[in-house]
Write a protein that holds these residues in place. Structure first.
Motif, short mmCIF file in Angstrom:
data_model
loop_
_atom_site.label_atom_id
_atom_site.label_comp_id
_atom_site.label_asym_id
_atom_site.label_seq_id
_atom_site.Cartn_x
_atom_site.Cartn_y
_atom_site.Cartn_z
N ARG A 1 -2.58 -3.77 -5.66
CA ARG A 1 -2.07 -4.63 -6.64
C ARG A 1 -3.19 -5.25 -7.49
O ARG A 1 -3.23 -5.36 -8.66
N ALA A 2 -4.17 -5.66 -6.72
CA ALA A 2 -5.20 -6.44 -7.57
C ALA A 2 -5.88 -5.38 -8.60
O ALA A 2 -6.23 -5.84 -9.84
N GLN A 3 -6.28 -3.99 -8.18
CA GLN A 3 -6.73 -3.27 -9.07
C GLN A 3 -5.73 -2.69 -9.96
O GLN A 3 -6.09 -2.87 -11.31
N ALA B 1 -1.08 -2.42 6.19
CA ALA B 1 -0.23 -2.01 4.98
C ALA B 1 -0.50 -3.15 3.86
O ALA B 1 -0.43 -2.68 2.84
N ASN B 2 -0.27 -4.33 4.46
CA ASN B 2 -0.38 -5.42 3.48
C ASN B 2 -1.59 -5.42 2.79
O ASN B 2 -1.81 -5.93 1.54
N LYS B 3 -2.63 -5.05 3.57
CA LYS B 3 -3.98 -5.20 3.11
C LYS B 3 -4.17 -3.99 1.99
O LYS B 3 -4.84 -4.46 0.76
N ILE B 4 -3.70 -2.96 2.14
CA ILE B 4 -3.80 -1.81 1.41
C ILE B 4 -3.01 -2.10 -0.09
O ILE B 4 -3.52 -1.94 -1.14
N ALA B 5 -1.84 -2.86 0.21
CA ALA B 5 -1.01 -3.13 -0.83
C ALA B 5 -1.57 -4.35 -1.70
O ALA B 5 -1.58 -4.14 -2.88
N GLY B 6 -2.22 -5.13 -1.20
CA GLY B 6 -2.77 -6.08 -1.78
C GLY B 6 -4.11 -5.70 -2.68
O GLY B 6 -4.31 -6.17 -4.08
N SER B 7 -4.88 -4.79 -2.20
CA SER B 7 -5.89 -4.16 -2.97
C SER B 7 -5.19 -3.26 -4.24
O SER B 7 -5.91 -3.44 -5.11
#
Length: 62
Positions: free
Chosen positions: A21-23, A13-19
């Motif tokens: 957020r970056a976009q 979930a953190n990996k998806i949220a980080g991606s």
């Protein structure tokens, strides 16, 4: 005691949220840069209008 499944879930979930957020951040930066360019161009054109382009002459028929 740590729950390995919860750890894997939160990691994903953190990996998806980080991606995401970056976009989103990249999109906001692109939009801000575009707005800055447009405002700069508008002010520059208003303060220093371009000279009228010379009219093209028609070639003489022979």
């Amino acid at each position: 005691m740590k729950n390995p499944f919860m750890s894997m879930f939160l990691s994903g979930a953190n990996k998806i949220a980080g991606s995401a957020r970056a976009q989103a951040t990249a999109a906001v930066k692109r939009e801000a840069a575009k707005n800055t360019r447009q405002a700069t161009k508008a002010w520059t054109d208003a303060l220093m209008p371009k000279a009228a382009a010379p009219k093209k002459r028609k070639s003489a028929k022979k």
